[in-house]
Motif scaffolding. Sequence first.
Motif, PDB file in Angstrom:
ATOM      1  N   GLU A   1      70.501 -40.087  -2.283  1.00  0.00           N
ATOM      2  CA  GLU A   1      70.974 -39.636  -3.550  1.00  0.00           C
ATOM      3  C   GLU A   1      70.697 -38.062  -3.483  1.00  0.00           C
ATOM      4  N   VAL A   2      71.235 -37.200  -3.683  1.00  0.00           N
ATOM      5  CA  VAL A   2      71.313 -35.891  -3.816  1.00  0.00           C
ATOM      6  C   VAL A   2      70.291 -35.418  -5.139  1.00  0.00           C
ATOM      7  N   GLN A   3      69.265 -34.642  -5.097  1.00  0.00           N
ATOM      8  CA  GLN A   3      68.451 -34.273  -5.954  1.00  0.00           C
ATOM      9  C   GLN A   3      67.979 -32.868  -5.990  1.00  0.00           C
ATOM     10  N   LEU A   4      68.111 -32.126  -6.963  1.00  0.00           N
ATOM     11  CA  LEU A   4      67.354 -30.840  -6.969  1.00  0.00           C
ATOM     12  C   LEU A   4      66.740 -30.880  -8.299  1.00  0.00           C
ATOM     13  N   VAL A   5      65.427 -30.710  -8.102  1.00  0.00           N
ATOM     14  CA  VAL A   5      64.522 -30.903  -9.167  1.00  0.00           C
ATOM     15  C   VAL A   5      63.565 -29.460  -9.485  1.00  0.00           C
ATOM     16  N   GLU A   6      64.058 -29.020 -10.890  1.00  0.00           N
ATOM     17  CA  GLU A   6      63.248 -27.713 -11.319  1.00  0.00           C
ATOM     18  C   GLU A   6      62.023 -27.875 -11.727  1.00  0.00           C
ATOM     19  N   SER A   7      61.395 -27.001 -11.662  1.00  0.00           N
ATOM     20  CA  SER A   7      59.857 -27.028 -12.541  1.00  0.00           C
ATOM     21  C   SER A   7      59.485 -25.479 -12.636  1.00  0.00           C
ATOM     22  N   GLY A   8      58.705 -25.317 -13.719  1.00  0.00           N
ATOM     23  CA  GLY A   8      58.003 -24.103 -13.778  1.00  0.00           C
ATOM     24  C   GLY A   8      58.428 -23.559 -14.998  1.00  0.00           C
ATOM     25  N   GLY A   9      59.227 -23.938 -15.843  1.00  0.00           N
ATOM     26  CA  GLY A   9      59.813 -23.154 -17.054  1.00  0.00           C
ATOM     27  C   GLY A   9      58.786 -23.220 -17.898  1.00  0.00           C
ATOM     28  N   GLY A  10      58.863 -22.678 -19.142  1.00  0.00           N
ATOM     29  CA  GLY A  10      58.011 -22.704 -20.066  1.00  0.00           C
ATOM     30  C   GLY A  10      58.118 -21.596 -21.196  1.00  0.00           C
ATOM     31  N   LEU A  11      57.174 -21.304 -22.019  1.00  0.00           N
ATOM     32  CA  LEU A  11      57.374 -20.055 -22.869  1.00  0.00           C
ATOM     33  C   LEU A  11      56.397 -18.940 -22.483  1.00  0.00           C
ATOM     34  N   VAL A  12      56.924 -17.850 -22.495  1.00  0.00           N
ATOM     35  CA  VAL A  12      56.040 -16.590 -21.926  1.00  0.00           C
ATOM     36  C   VAL A  12      56.302 -15.566 -22.890  1.00  0.00           C
ATOM     37  N   GLN A  13      55.472 -14.547 -22.978  1.00  0.00           N
ATOM     38  CA  GLN A  13      55.643 -13.445 -23.569  1.00  0.00           C
ATOM     39  C   GLN A  13      56.694 -12.431 -23.055  1.00  0.00           C
ATOM     40  N   ALA A  14      57.249 -11.548 -23.750  1.00  0.00           N
ATOM     41  CA  ALA A  14      58.009 -10.333 -23.097  1.00  0.00           C
ATOM     42  C   ALA A  14      57.014  -9.557 -22.115  1.00  0.00           C
ATOM     43  N   GLY A  15      57.442  -9.319 -20.993  1.00  0.00           N
ATOM     44  CA  GLY A  15      56.716  -8.579 -19.925  1.00  0.00           C
ATOM     45  C   GLY A  15      55.981  -9.355 -18.972  1.00  0.00           C
ATOM     46  N   GLY A  16      56.024 -10.618 -19.337  1.00  0.00           N
ATOM     47  CA  GLY A  16      55.044 -11.801 -18.511  1.00  0.00           C
ATOM     48  C   GLY A  16      56.077 -12.051 -17.490  1.00  0.00           C
ATOM     49  N   SER A  17      55.418 -13.105 -16.741  1.00  0.00           N
ATOM     50  CA  SER A  17      55.889 -13.796 -15.437  1.00  0.00           C
ATOM     51  C   SER A  17      55.856 -15.225 -15.351  1.00  0.00           C
ATOM     52  N   LEU A  18      56.980 -15.880 -14.721  1.00  0.00           N
ATOM     53  CA  LEU A  18      56.901 -17.068 -14.537  1.00  0.00           C
ATOM     54  C   LEU A  18      57.447 -17.480 -13.011  1.00  0.00           C
TER      55      LEU A  18
ATOM     56  N   LEU B   1      59.697 -20.179 -10.891  1.00  0.00           N
ATOM     57  CA  LEU B   1      60.407 -21.582 -10.846  1.00  0.00           C
ATOM     58  C   LEU B   1      60.420 -22.224  -9.600  1.00  0.00           C
ATOM     59  N   SER B   2      60.423 -23.296  -9.378  1.00  0.00           N
ATOM     60  CA  SER B   2      60.528 -24.000  -8.340  1.00  0.00           C
ATOM     61  C   SER B   2      61.772 -25.093  -8.090  1.00  0.00           C
ATOM     62  N   CYS B   3      62.349 -25.243  -6.972  1.00  0.00           N
ATOM     63  CA  CYS B   3      63.324 -26.361  -6.839  1.00  0.00           C
ATOM     64  C   CYS B   3      63.343 -26.991  -5.506  1.00  0.00           C
ATOM     65  N   ALA B   4      62.821 -28.189  -6.031  1.00  0.00           N
ATOM     66  CA  ALA B   4      62.632 -29.261  -4.623  1.00  0.00           C
ATOM     67  C   ALA B   4      63.995 -29.913  -4.621  1.00  0.00           C
ATOM     68  N   ALA B   5      64.362 -29.901  -3.173  1.00  0.00           N
ATOM     69  CA  ALA B   5      65.687 -30.313  -2.874  1.00  0.00           C
ATOM     70  C   ALA B   5      65.820 -31.522  -2.129  1.00  0.00           C
ATOM     71  N   SER B   6      66.199 -32.469  -2.043  1.00  0.00           N
ATOM     72  CA  SER B   6      66.440 -33.741  -1.376  1.00  0.00           C
ATOM     73  C   SER B   6      67.744 -34.394  -1.067  1.00  0.00           C
ATOM     74  N   GLY B   7      68.037 -35.368  -0.154  1.00  0.00           N
ATOM     75  CA  GLY B   7      69.228 -36.027  -0.176  1.00  0.00           C
ATOM     76  C   GLY B   7      70.060 -35.379   0.544  1.00  0.00           C
ATOM     77  N   PHE B   8      70.159 -34.102   1.128  1.00  0.00           N
ATOM     78  CA  PHE B   8      71.156 -33.554   1.852  1.00  0.00           C
ATOM     79  C   PHE B   8      70.461 -32.456   2.693  1.00  0.00           C
ATOM     80  N   THR B   9      71.280 -32.103   3.681  1.00  0.00           N
ATOM     81  CA  THR B   9      70.818 -31.378   4.725  1.00  0.00           C
ATOM     82  C   THR B   9      70.460 -29.996   3.968  1.00  0.00           C
ATOM     83  N   PHE B  10      69.356 -29.375   3.813  1.00  0.00           N
ATOM     84  CA  PHE B  10      68.846 -28.002   3.330  1.00  0.00           C
ATOM     85  C   PHE B  10      69.757 -26.960   3.889  1.00  0.00           C
ATOM     86  N   ARG B  11      69.952 -26.882   5.209  1.00  0.00           N
ATOM     87  CA  ARG B  11      70.461 -25.702   5.675  1.00  0.00           C
ATOM     88  C   ARG B  11      71.949 -25.726   5.478  1.00  0.00           C
TER      89      ARG B  11
END
Length: 121
Positions: free
Chosen positions: A1-18, A20-30
């Motif tokens: 099963e192909v999956q792309l799972v995001e994480s790292g979102g959230g609430l941040v003030q203007a000027g800040g940083s976040l 994001l990560s995306c973990a891929a599985s179920g297919f040939t990454f390249r």
Amino acid sequence: EVQLVESGGGLVQAGGSLRLSCAASGFTFRDYDIGWFRQAPGKEREGVSCMRSSDGSTYYADSVKGRFTVSSDNAKKTVYLQMNSLKPEDTAVYYCVAGGCPMDYYGVAYWGKGTLVTVSS
């Protein structure tokens, strides 16, 4: 099963940083270029950034150039989006995608479920 799972979102003030990560599985990454779309409330999805699997070259939408950086860890099959100097207009659901680069909505093969980024003023 192909999956792309995001994480790292959230609430941040203007000027800040976040990061994001995306973990891929179920297919040939390249076999695919991996990147990010976003969809702000009431707006269409837009391509934000992507990285070509063939040579590591990157693409950025004009609205995020100089502030966002895309990178990947091929061993972990994970793509990252470092977002700095965030602005309220960056508020959106961010989707990890597998397709071509630059990203075209109709060329996307796989979509993640998205992660919400909210930037307060």
